[in-house]
Design an enzyme around this catalytic site. Structure first.
Site, PDB file in Angstrom:
ATOM      1  N   GLN A 164      -6.108  -2.329   1.024  1.00  0.00           N
ATOM      2  CA  GLN A 164      -5.913  -2.823  -0.339  1.00  0.00           C
ATOM      3  C   GLN A 164      -4.957  -4.009  -0.368  1.00  0.00           C
ATOM      4  O   GLN A 164      -5.299  -5.110  -0.747  1.00  0.00           O
ATOM      5  CB  GLN A 164      -5.342  -1.701  -1.217  1.00  0.00           C
TER       6      GLN A 164
ATOM      7  N   HIS B 241      -0.928   7.276   7.529  1.00  0.00           N
ATOM      8  CA  HIS B 241      -1.616   6.035   7.160  1.00  0.00           C
ATOM      9  C   HIS B 241      -1.881   5.133   8.361  1.00  0.00           C
ATOM     10  O   HIS B 241      -2.948   4.526   8.463  1.00  0.00           O
ATOM     11  CB  HIS B 241      -0.731   5.291   6.151  1.00  0.00           C
TER      12      HIS B 241
ATOM     13  N   ARG C 194       8.776   1.401   4.526  1.00  0.00           N
ATOM     14  CA  ARG C 194       7.876   2.530   4.296  1.00  0.00           C
ATOM     15  C   ARG C 194       8.422   3.870   4.783  1.00  0.00           C
ATOM     16  O   ARG C 194       8.277   4.885   4.128  1.00  0.00           O
ATOM     17  CB  ARG C 194       6.589   2.235   5.042  1.00  0.00           C
TER      18      ARG C 194
ATOM     19  N   ARG D 292       5.930  -0.055  10.938  1.00  0.00           N
ATOM     20  CA  ARG D 292       5.244  -1.329  10.663  1.00  0.00           C
ATOM     21  C   ARG D 292       5.605  -1.866   9.286  1.00  0.00           C
ATOM     22  O   ARG D 292       5.645  -1.129   8.298  1.00  0.00           O
ATOM     23  CB  ARG D 292       3.727  -1.118  10.746  1.00  0.00           C
TER      24      ARG D 292
ATOM     25  N   ALA E 170     -10.366  -5.946  14.010  1.00  0.00           N
ATOM     26  CA  ALA E 170     -10.034  -6.366  15.378  1.00  0.00           C
ATOM     27  C   ALA E 170     -11.305  -6.570  16.191  1.00  0.00           C
ATOM     28  O   ALA E 170     -11.449  -7.561  16.908  1.00  0.00           O
ATOM     29  CB  ALA E 170      -9.122  -5.338  16.041  1.00  0.00           C
TER      30      ALA E 170
ATOM     31  N   HIS F  28       2.272   6.574   4.647  1.00  0.00           N
ATOM     32  CA  HIS F  28       2.340   5.688   3.474  1.00  0.00           C
ATOM     33  C   HIS F  28       2.952   6.493   2.335  1.00  0.00           C
ATOM     34  O   HIS F  28       2.557   7.648   2.122  1.00  0.00           O
ATOM     35  CB  HIS F  28       0.935   5.208   3.106  1.00  0.00           C
TER      36      HIS F  28
HETATM   37  C1  SIN Z   1      -0.911  -0.995   1.009  1.00  0.00           C
HETATM   38  O1  SIN Z   1      -1.638  -1.718   0.340  1.00  0.00           O
HETATM   39  O2  SIN Z   1       0.089  -0.453   0.558  1.00  0.00           O
HETATM   40  C2  SIN Z   1      -1.260  -0.744   2.444  1.00  0.00           C
HETATM   41  C3  SIN Z   1      -1.151  -1.987   3.200  1.00  0.00           C
HETATM   42  C4  SIN Z   1      -0.686  -1.699   4.595  1.00  0.00           C
HETATM   43  O3  SIN Z   1      -0.937  -0.623   5.127  1.00  0.00           O
HETATM   44  O4  SIN Z   1       0.006  -2.545   5.150  1.00  0.00           O
END
Ligand code: SIN
Length: 510
Positions: free
Chosen positions: A59, A350, A289, A385, A28, A241
């Protein structure tokens, strides 16, 4: 709450003037800087080194509509659905519509998104996406490769200066409440005055015991903006996550295992080896998620273990080591061969959906103060998200901020005369306080919450803050701890107010 953390007379601090000060050198921050008019002088303050931002760890990739069978309407629908009904629809629409243009811009900067053998973009599905739309670079090195290109591009901008190892102490406001500069700390305090300040300091990761975030992510920008009067929003929404590698012996999480591994066929198994997402959600292992993280949490609790397993043994060594080179190497270092072994995983903090409330131009409730990226709360992520929408948000709202600053005619605010209070006592034992904060947040404001636990954490944090109010914070580390306690308290207060479970905010007493 203290208005200012610094403890030195204003007139004793050196001052440098810029047109724009950006705090934070992740995606950002750099993307905003890159798009400022060259007539605007700009300083980008970075807490450590440019390489140590969260973006460089990303990732999975960037979500955007680039496939012929995809539509922005579908990307918007998936974003809103994952967000559990409380996302800002108009800003989410702006984000998904602008996404493909930002991808083109990254490509023109030389970002090497992966392609398939036919020369088309290689896209993957991640949790809660109904289409393949996650672009990536170097397999699972997306963030690092984007940052490499951005650093080169920013280095060519004569108006942008990168200042590393500068800790954001405070945002300064003038007599009429408008932001007019920041106080930063390197070896001593320094004032950087500006017409516009942009907070891009990321989220709140270190407030939790287990996180995928960099060690430097302590909510400094969010706390400093709040001290300057900015409104915070959606502070209760913390994303966990589902899959970080768990060192089962030490109970420590080691590194992220991208959701893209499940996108390529990975499934979750409980400690007895049974796949458990079947029947829990229509999207099974690729459910949103918050749902997957919660199901893992419950499976771990049922089995009394600190992990479940991720199984991607249906894929070959050749495929895995090429598609996920970083994850493959990291697993190997832990003695796990992805093509034949089950990977022990657990959910970890995360991402932060909450933050400094901003409008479509990144403006906060304090005039001249902007925010972008994870520190900001545009509302596009609602209560949860959608995977790989975070880098997209940085791109779109970084552009929006720059556009607004470029066209604003605002004149410079006069710096206030500030005499901070000197009534402070000896410094603090930061290590033990930090541990206490992280334990309180992990244990009582984690994946599953309730009134009793939240109240317990709140009273612990109140005690810590009360003590810190009168302490000499002086250096970066005690200030970090103050910021951590502050954002922790804000998360808990918001979680206490929201009685109903919504997205990532799950209460077992609602
Ligand atoms: C991931 O690769 O699982 C993380 C990507 C994200 O946080 O959107």
């Amino acid at each position: 709450m203290r208005r200012y953390l610094f403890q030195k007379d204003f007139q004793d601090m050196p001052m440098v003037q810029y047109d724009v000060v950006i705090v934070g050198g992740g995606l950002a921050g750099l993307y905003t800087a890159l798009q400022l008019n060259e007539g605007l002088s700009c300083a980008v303050l970075v807490k450590d080194r440019l390489n140590t931002c969260n973006t460089s760890l990303a990732q999975g990739g960037v979500a955007a509509v680039v496939e012929p069978e995809d539509e922005t309407r579908l990307h918007l629908e998936d974003t809103l659905k994952a967000a559990a009904g409380i996302a800002d629809k108009e800003l989410a629409r702006l984000m998904v519509e602008q996404g493909p243009k930002e991808i083109d811009r990254l490509v023109s900067l030389g970002v090497p998104f992966d392609k398939n053998p036919e020369g088309k973009w290689h896209t993957t599905k991640e949790g809660a996406h109904t289409r393949k739309r996650v672009l990536h670079c170097g397999g699972d090195a997306t963030g690092r490769l984007i940052m490499d290109r951005l650093k080169t591009a920013v280095a060519e901008k004569p108006n942008v200066e990168i200042l590393e190892n500068r800790f954001l102490v405070d945002v300064l406001t003038g007599e009429n409440g408008r932001a007019c500069g920041v106080v930063a700390f390197e070896n001593d305090y320094c004032i950087l005055s500006a017409k516009a300040m942009v907070i891009c300091t990321g989220g709140i990761g270190r407030v939790y015991r287990h996180t995928t975030n960099r060690h430097s992510i302590t909510g400094d920008g969010i706390a400093a903006a709040a001290r300057a009067g900015a409104t915070l929003k959606h502070m209760e929404f913390v994303q966990f996550h589902p899959t970080a590698f768990m060192d089962t012996e030490s109970g420590k999480t080691r590194f992220l295992i991208s959701e893209a591994v499940r996108g390529e066929g990975g499934i979750l198994r409980n400690p007895s080896g049974n796949p458990f997402m079947e029947g829990r959600h229509e999207l099974k292992d690729l459910a949103p998620r918050d749902v997957v993280a919660r199901e893992i949490f419950l499976e771990m609790k049922k089995a009394g273990t600190n992990h479940v397993f991720l199984d991607i043994t249906t894929r070959s060594k050749n495929f895995l080591s090429k598609r996920f080179p970083t994850i493959y190497r990291n697993c190997l270092e832990q003695g796990v061969h992805m093509e034949q072994d089950l990977i022990p995983v657990a959910p970890v903090q995360h991402y932060f959906m909450g933050g400094i409330e901003t409008n479509r131009y990144g403006q906060t409730s304090v005039e001249n103060l902007y925010a972008a990226g994870e520190a900001a709360c545009t509302g596009v992520h609602g209560a949860n998200r959608l995977a790989s929408n975070s880098l997209l948000e940085c791109l779109v709202f970084g552009s929006q901020c720059a556009r607004h600053i470029n066209t604003e005619k605002s004149s410079k605010e006069v710096l206030p005369g500030i005499s901070p209070s000197h009534k402070t006592i000896s410094p603090v034992d930061t290590e033990s306080i930090e541990k206490k904060i992280r334990n309180l947040m992990q244990d009582y404001a984690g994946i599953v919450r309730n009134e009793k636990g939240l109240q317990r954490a709140l009273s612990g944090l109140h005690g810590i803050l009360k003590d810190l109010e009168v302490r000499d914070l002086r250096h970066g580390q005690p200030m970090e701890v103050y910021n951590m306690a502050f954002v922790g308290k804000e998360i808990i207060n918001a979680a206490l107010k929201r009685k109903q479970s919504t997205g990532a905010h799950y209460r077992d007493d609602s």
